[in-house]
Design a protein around this motif. Structure first.
Motif, PDB file in Angstrom:
ATOM      1  N   VAL A   1     -18.887 -20.374   8.012  1.00  0.00           N
ATOM      2  CA  VAL A   1     -17.649 -20.452   8.777  1.00  0.00           C
ATOM      3  C   VAL A   1     -16.500 -20.673   7.802  1.00  0.00           C
ATOM      4  O   VAL A   1     -16.548 -21.587   6.968  1.00  0.00           O
ATOM      5  N   THR A   2     -15.483 -19.842   7.895  1.00  0.00           N
ATOM      6  CA  THR A   2     -14.285 -19.986   7.070  1.00  0.00           C
ATOM      7  C   THR A   2     -13.176 -20.574   7.929  1.00  0.00           C
ATOM      8  O   THR A   2     -12.831 -20.007   8.970  1.00  0.00           O
ATOM      9  N   ASN A   3     -12.653 -21.713   7.487  1.00  0.00           N
ATOM     10  CA  ASN A   3     -11.550 -22.364   8.206  1.00  0.00           C
ATOM     11  C   ASN A   3     -10.254 -22.084   7.435  1.00  0.00           C
ATOM     12  O   ASN A   3      -9.929 -22.750   6.463  1.00  0.00           O
ATOM     13  N   PHE A   4      -9.518 -21.082   7.903  1.00  0.00           N
ATOM     14  CA  PHE A   4      -8.289 -20.710   7.216  1.00  0.00           C
ATOM     15  C   PHE A   4      -7.200 -21.761   7.385  1.00  0.00           C
ATOM     16  O   PHE A   4      -6.298 -21.858   6.545  1.00  0.00           O
ATOM     17  N   SER A   5      -7.275 -22.548   8.447  1.00  0.00           N
ATOM     18  CA  SER A   5      -6.266 -23.586   8.655  1.00  0.00           C
ATOM     19  C   SER A   5      -6.392 -24.728   7.656  1.00  0.00           C
ATOM     20  O   SER A   5      -5.474 -25.530   7.520  1.00  0.00           O
ATOM     21  N   ALA A   6      -7.536 -24.809   6.975  1.00  0.00           N
ATOM     22  CA  ALA A   6      -7.729 -25.860   5.980  1.00  0.00           C
ATOM     23  C   ALA A   6      -7.242 -25.447   4.603  1.00  0.00           C
ATOM     24  O   ALA A   6      -7.405 -26.201   3.627  1.00  0.00           O
ATOM     25  N   MET A   7      -6.651 -24.258   4.470  1.00  0.00           N
ATOM     26  CA  MET A   7      -6.119 -23.826   3.180  1.00  0.00           C
ATOM     27  C   MET A   7      -4.990 -24.757   2.736  1.00  0.00           C
ATOM     28  O   MET A   7      -4.171 -25.187   3.540  1.00  0.00           O
ATOM     29  N   SER A   8      -4.957 -25.047   1.445  1.00  0.00           N
ATOM     30  CA  SER A   8      -3.836 -25.833   0.912  1.00  0.00           C
ATOM     31  C   SER A   8      -2.630 -24.938   0.645  1.00  0.00           C
ATOM     32  O   SER A   8      -1.481 -25.361   0.789  1.00  0.00           O
ATOM     33  N   HIS A   9      -2.888 -23.671   0.244  1.00  0.00           N
ATOM     34  CA  HIS A   9      -1.845 -22.682   0.010  1.00  0.00           C
ATOM     35  C   HIS A   9      -2.363 -21.330   0.512  1.00  0.00           C
ATOM     36  O   HIS A   9      -3.533 -21.205   0.848  1.00  0.00           O
ATOM     37  N   ARG A  10      -1.481 -20.368   0.523  1.00  0.00           N
ATOM     38  CA  ARG A  10      -1.889 -19.036   0.951  1.00  0.00           C
ATOM     39  C   ARG A  10      -1.558 -18.025  -0.145  1.00  0.00           C
ATOM     40  O   ARG A  10      -0.465 -18.038  -0.703  1.00  0.00           O
ATOM     41  N   ARG A  11      -2.523 -17.157  -0.445  1.00  0.00           N
ATOM     42  CA  ARG A  11      -2.456 -16.310  -1.628  1.00  0.00           C
ATOM     43  C   ARG A  11      -1.763 -14.977  -1.359  1.00  0.00           C
ATOM     44  O   ARG A  11      -1.858 -14.419  -0.269  1.00  0.00           O
ATOM     45  N   ILE A  12      -1.074 -14.488  -2.384  1.00  0.00           N
ATOM     46  CA  ILE A  12      -0.560 -13.116  -2.424  1.00  0.00           C
ATOM     47  C   ILE A  12      -1.137 -12.454  -3.671  1.00  0.00           C
ATOM     48  O   ILE A  12      -0.963 -12.966  -4.781  1.00  0.00           O
ATOM     49  N   TYR A  13      -1.833 -11.344  -3.479  1.00  0.00           N
ATOM     50  CA  TYR A  13      -2.455 -10.639  -4.609  1.00  0.00           C
ATOM     51  C   TYR A  13      -2.086  -9.168  -4.479  1.00  0.00           C
ATOM     52  O   TYR A  13      -2.605  -8.456  -3.628  1.00  0.00           O
ATOM     53  N   TRP A  14      -1.170  -8.731  -5.337  1.00  0.00           N
ATOM     54  CA  TRP A  14      -0.686  -7.356  -5.298  1.00  0.00           C
ATOM     55  C   TRP A  14      -0.907  -6.667  -6.639  1.00  0.00           C
ATOM     56  O   TRP A  14      -0.983  -7.329  -7.685  1.00  0.00           O
ATOM     57  N   LYS A  15      -0.983  -5.346  -6.565  1.00  0.00           N
ATOM     58  CA  LYS A  15      -0.891  -4.501  -7.760  1.00  0.00           C
ATOM     59  C   LYS A  15       0.141  -3.423  -7.470  1.00  0.00           C
ATOM     60  O   LYS A  15      -0.032  -2.636  -6.549  1.00  0.00           O
ATOM     61  N   ILE A  16       1.226  -3.424  -8.247  1.00  0.00           N
ATOM     62  CA  ILE A  16       2.263  -2.420  -8.058  1.00  0.00           C
ATOM     63  C   ILE A  16       2.235  -1.469  -9.256  1.00  0.00           C
ATOM     64  O   ILE A  16       1.959  -1.870 -10.395  1.00  0.00           O
ATOM     65  N   GLY A  17       2.475  -0.215  -8.989  1.00  0.00           N
ATOM     66  CA  GLY A  17       2.437   0.787 -10.047  1.00  0.00           C
ATOM     67  C   GLY A  17       3.823   1.338 -10.344  1.00  0.00           C
ATOM     68  O   GLY A  17       4.567   1.706  -9.430  1.00  0.00           O
ATOM     69  N   VAL A  18       4.181   1.410 -11.635  1.00  0.00           N
ATOM     70  CA  VAL A  18       5.455   2.009 -12.060  1.00  0.00           C
ATOM     71  C   VAL A  18       5.147   3.304 -12.803  1.00  0.00           C
ATOM     72  O   VAL A  18       4.018   3.561 -13.240  1.00  0.00           O
TER      73      VAL A  18
END
Length: 384
Positions: free
Chosen positions: A254-271
């Protein structure tokens, strides 16, 4: 004396005998008076509610707590029932029953008193929630709700057992006689007990609570609405309720997302590949500076943060962005992502380059020798 007069006298004697003998040896006159006594006490029940209960509420308003007000509301129905019980008692004393009738009436009166007492105890569990709420510092809110429910069930069972004892029915032998049936029921209710124990483990271990966003692998993902004795109700994001047996939480991940301390952003942008080294450095440094100087994003060493030139892709030079927002609320997280996207677009354009997209370039140095000429089909001309 005529025949009609004799018939009238005989009929009057018959009515007198019936009225005198009444029901179970009690004349109807006494029964009628006893009924009027009961009705009088029943009416007194309403007056009692208006006078005594209102007076108690006025007295309770002098205190600052709500406990005494809730307590009066809890015992008020039982007090009214006691007034009715008194009416049954007085009416029974007037009837002066004997033998079996007196025994039955006595058991009815005692049963009404027992019901009034346990009815009050059952209702008192509601104001006791204020006391149980203080346990939330140690136990979860869901565990407190379970304790309240278990207390109410215990009061009901004890009240039923007491009434049975009043009528001379021994509860212990009855329970022993149902032993074999209980074993059969227990064997058929193994899943129920498994779910019950699984539900207790959820509350004791504090895996999640009501309002938490959870994901049960290969089962459901959504918001917890209720944790019951057998199952837990989870509301999916499309607003459909799903009732999940508690054993699913005990046996699966069971994953409890409400117990996260922070929320992640993981992107890859191409130039674009035409981007120079200086432009890449400018883009990287500006994105990192935006993340560091914006309060919406957590900073190292609290969380990791990376902005790096990551890979040479088929059609782009990839830049990896790995960071965390301070908020875990979905709407606020989306807003932070949106503002970051705006900032990255401005940074890339200000650096004098652009975003890459999948493309294929074909380079042709010269046409092969002996290439045929391009054929142009003739057009029809109309002559006059």
């Amino acid at each position: 004396m005529t025949t009609i007069q004799q018939l009238a006298i005989d009929f009057w004697i018959l009515m007198s005998n019936v009225w005198t003998e009444g029901f179970l040896g009690i004349d109807f006159g006494r029964i009628l008076i006893a009924a009027l006594i009961f009705i009088g006490f029943y009416i007194l029940r309403g007056l009692f509610a208006k006078i005594v209960v209102v007076a108690l509420h006025r007295w309770a308003q002098r205190s600052e707590t709500q406990f005494d007000d809730m307590l009066i509301n809890a015992i008020a129905p039982s007090l009214k029932l006691l007034v009715v019980t008194m009416g049954v008692f007085v009416a029974g004393q007037y009837l002066a029953l004997e033998g079996v009738g007196a025994t039955i009436l006595l058991n009815v009166e005692r049963s009404m008193v027992v019901i009034a007492i346990f009815w009050a105890l059952y209702n008192i569990t509601q104001p006791l929630t204020l006391v149980f709420k203080r346990l939330e510092a140690v136990l979860t809110r869901e565990m407190v709700d379970w304790l309240i429910t278990a207390t109410r069930i215990g009061v009901v069972l004890l009240g039923v057992a007491t009434v049975l004892q009043v009528w001379g029915i021994q509860v212990a032998p009855l329970i022993a006689g149902l032993g074999l049936l209980g074993v059969a029921v227990a064997l058929g209710a193994q899943d129920l007990f498994k779910n019950l124990l699984a539900g207790l483990s959820i509350l004791v271990e504090k895996r999640f609570g009501v309002g938490d966003w959870v994901k049960v692998n290969d089962v459901v993902e959504g918001t917890v609405e209720h944790i019951g004795f057998r199952s837990t109700r989870i509301r999916r994001f499309d607003k459909a309720p799903v009732f999940v047996p508690n054993t699913e939480f005990a046996d699966g991940a069971v994953t409890n997302f409400s117990a996260m301390s922070h929320r992640r952003i993981y992107w890859k942008i191409g130039v674009e590949y035409r981007t120079t080294k200086a432009q890449l450095q400018e883009i990287r440094n500006c994105i990192e500076g935006y993340l560091v100087n914006t309060d919406a994003f957590a900073k190292p060493p609290e969380v990791p943060m990376f902005v790096r030139i990551d890979a040479f892709n088929d059609s782009s030079i990839d830049i990896m962005i790995y960071c965390f927002t301070r908020t875990i609320v979905w709407g606020e997280w989306l807003e932070a992502k949106e503002q970051l996207a705006y900032a990255i677009k401005d940074i890339v354009e200000d650096a004098g380059t652009g975003f890459a997209f999948p493309s294929t370039s074909l380079y042709l140095e010269s046409l092969p020798v002996g290439t045929p000429e391009i054929f142009t089909p003739p057009t029809d001309k109309l002559t006059g």
